[in-house]
Scaffold this active site. Sequence first.
Site, mmCIF file in Angstrom:
data_model
loop_
_atom_site.group_PDB
_atom_site.id
_atom_site.type_symbol
_atom_site.label_atom_id
_atom_site.label_comp_id
_atom_site.label_asym_id
_atom_site.label_seq_id
_atom_site.Cartn_x
_atom_site.Cartn_y
_atom_site.Cartn_z
ATOM 1 N N GLY A 160 0.854 -1.388 0.027
ATOM 2 C CA GLY A 160 -0.192 -0.018 -0.148
ATOM 3 C C GLY A 160 1.066 1.175 -0.056
ATOM 4 N N GLN A 168 -2.583 6.521 0.929
ATOM 5 C CA GLN A 168 -2.605 7.939 2.139
ATOM 6 C C GLN A 168 -1.534 7.265 3.036
ATOM 7 O OE1 GLN A 168 -5.746 10.333 4.590
ATOM 8 N NE2 GLN A 168 -5.310 8.367 5.572
ATOM 9 N N TYR A 208 -13.580 -9.718 -4.333
ATOM 10 C CA TYR A 208 -12.244 -9.043 -4.781
ATOM 11 C C TYR A 208 -12.006 -8.657 -3.558
ATOM 12 C CZ TYR A 208 -8.633 -6.022 -6.307
ATOM 13 O OH TYR A 208 -7.415 -5.473 -6.538
ATOM 14 N N SER A 267 -8.814 -2.392 11.374
ATOM 15 C CA SER A 267 -9.688 -1.191 11.035
ATOM 16 C C SER A 267 -11.075 -1.118 12.267
ATOM 17 C CB SER A 267 -10.370 -1.284 9.799
ATOM 18 O OG SER A 267 -11.421 -0.284 9.622
ATOM 19 N N GLU A 291 -13.648 -0.500 11.513
ATOM 20 C CA GLU A 291 -15.050 -1.090 10.687
ATOM 21 C C GLU A 291 -15.346 -2.484 10.935
ATOM 22 O OE1 GLU A 291 -16.629 1.013 8.701
ATOM 23 O OE2 GLU A 291 -17.848 -0.660 7.735
ATOM 24 N N TYR A 316 -16.082 -5.407 3.374
ATOM 25 C CA TYR A 316 -14.502 -4.906 3.729
ATOM 26 C C TYR A 316 -14.376 -5.112 5.427
ATOM 27 C CZ TYR A 316 -11.029 -1.399 5.647
ATOM 28 O OH TYR A 316 -10.090 -0.709 6.012
ATOM 29 N N LYS A 347 -11.511 -7.590 6.914
ATOM 30 C CA LYS A 347 -10.625 -7.285 7.956
ATOM 31 C C LYS A 347 -10.412 -8.072 9.083
ATOM 32 C CE LYS A 347 -8.471 -3.478 6.267
ATOM 33 N NZ LYS A 347 -6.931 -3.359 6.070
ATOM 34 N N ARG A 392 -5.867 12.241 1.640
ATOM 35 C CA ARG A 392 -6.975 11.085 1.455
ATOM 36 C C ARG A 392 -7.477 11.037 0.322
ATOM 37 N NH1 ARG A 392 -9.106 6.584 3.903
ATOM 38 N NH2 ARG A 392 -10.713 7.191 5.600
#
Length: 335
Positions: free
Chosen positions: A8, A12, A100, A134, A136, A157, A161, A192
């Site tokens: 990554g 950001q 994906y 995360s 999330e 997502y 995670k 961002r």
Amino acid sequence: MKKAFVTGATGQDGSYLIELLLEKGYEVHGLIRRSSTFNTSRIDHVYQDPHEKKLHFYLHYGDLSDTGNIRKLIFDIQPDEVYHLGAQSHVRVSFDIPEYTADITGLGALRILEAIKDFEKSHDKKIRFYQASSSEMFGSTPPPQNEKTSFHPRSPYGCAKVFAYHTTVNYREAYNMFAVNGVLFNHESERRGETFVTRKITRGIARILAGLDKKLYLGNLNARRDWGYAKEYMEAAWMMLQQDKPDDYVIGTGETHSVKEFVQAAFKHAGISDWKKYVEIDPRYYRPTEVDSLIADPSKARKKLKWKPKTTFDSLVRLMVEEDLRVYSPNIKEA
Ligand code: NAP
Ligand code: F7E
């Protein structure tokens, strides 16, 4: 000289982490996807021409779906630390491309952990691993959320995670690996991605002021998030890998604001009091299941890592608005 491998690298967080590692004297290796257009705008300022003699920063082509490539990079680079930040990181998009997202965001972590495990078996060297977990993952579990809070993800997502989180813990326990989860709450910056809500708002305002757009179309304004400044969160990630023992840490500010509050504050910084004139709700930005409220309890990180956030909500909004106004300023007209 310590060696770090960052997935990554073009994102950001990758850009802030790479800056930090280079400042600390690391040799840094970043994973980059092949793209038909340049995708290195966030790291161009630290890029080194490969023909230079004293190189500290290297980019390697690869993809988190490609097991052979990941293994080769781990075995070739032989890093001291791996920061796994690469992911399909957009929650709304994860409902459109769930398989994906599971592959890249979930299995991507497993592929790296397997490579490290096998590397450690055949080499007399340990590799420290950071997983970009995360908030999330907490999903619908009520706030405040800390390291002991149970997970109830509300998106593909979030589910991916959770898989990567548990895999990281499992490899730590099963193979005695130095593998940690940084459970980071939302963190933003002038770098961002343009489709996350904070940047969408600040960029949208700048474009309206520049006469490029008439309206800003948003989804759910009532969701609440704990928003911090990305650069500081990458310092926390680095600190986690410098501890004597591997452990998991929640990183956030402990403060929550609604999307509507962000909108109001951002328009105010741009000198517009009547934000309702410019904002319209478009249901296409709603999610099938929403995470209503996130508030970090970062007391463990404060105590053990001595980490605490410095940038306030208001300063974060201001710095993002100012940067987008600067970018679009050549076209700025009176509001
Ligand atoms: P970001 O800006 O979206 O960056 C994601 C990075 O992953 C980009 O470099 C992207 O490459 C790369 N990537 C995507 N798919 C890939 C693939 N198939 N193979 C290789 N690389 C791939 O995300 P971020 O905000 O920096 O977040 C960094 C990490 O922290 C992510 O894992 C995210 O899920 C997690 N996280 C973020 C937050 C937050 O609030 N920012 C909070 C908690 C956790 P391209 O540039 O080519 O697209
Ligand atoms: O949405 C609402 C949306 O996409 C925040 C990722 O970095 O943080 C991020 O995920 C809230 C949500 O971030 C729009 O419904 C309203 O409630 O900026 P976001 P996110 O979903 O919280 C976590 C911690 C990560 O790990 C992720 O990688 O804002 N919202 N209107 C909108 N969101 C978007 N994107 N666009 C809108 O128009």
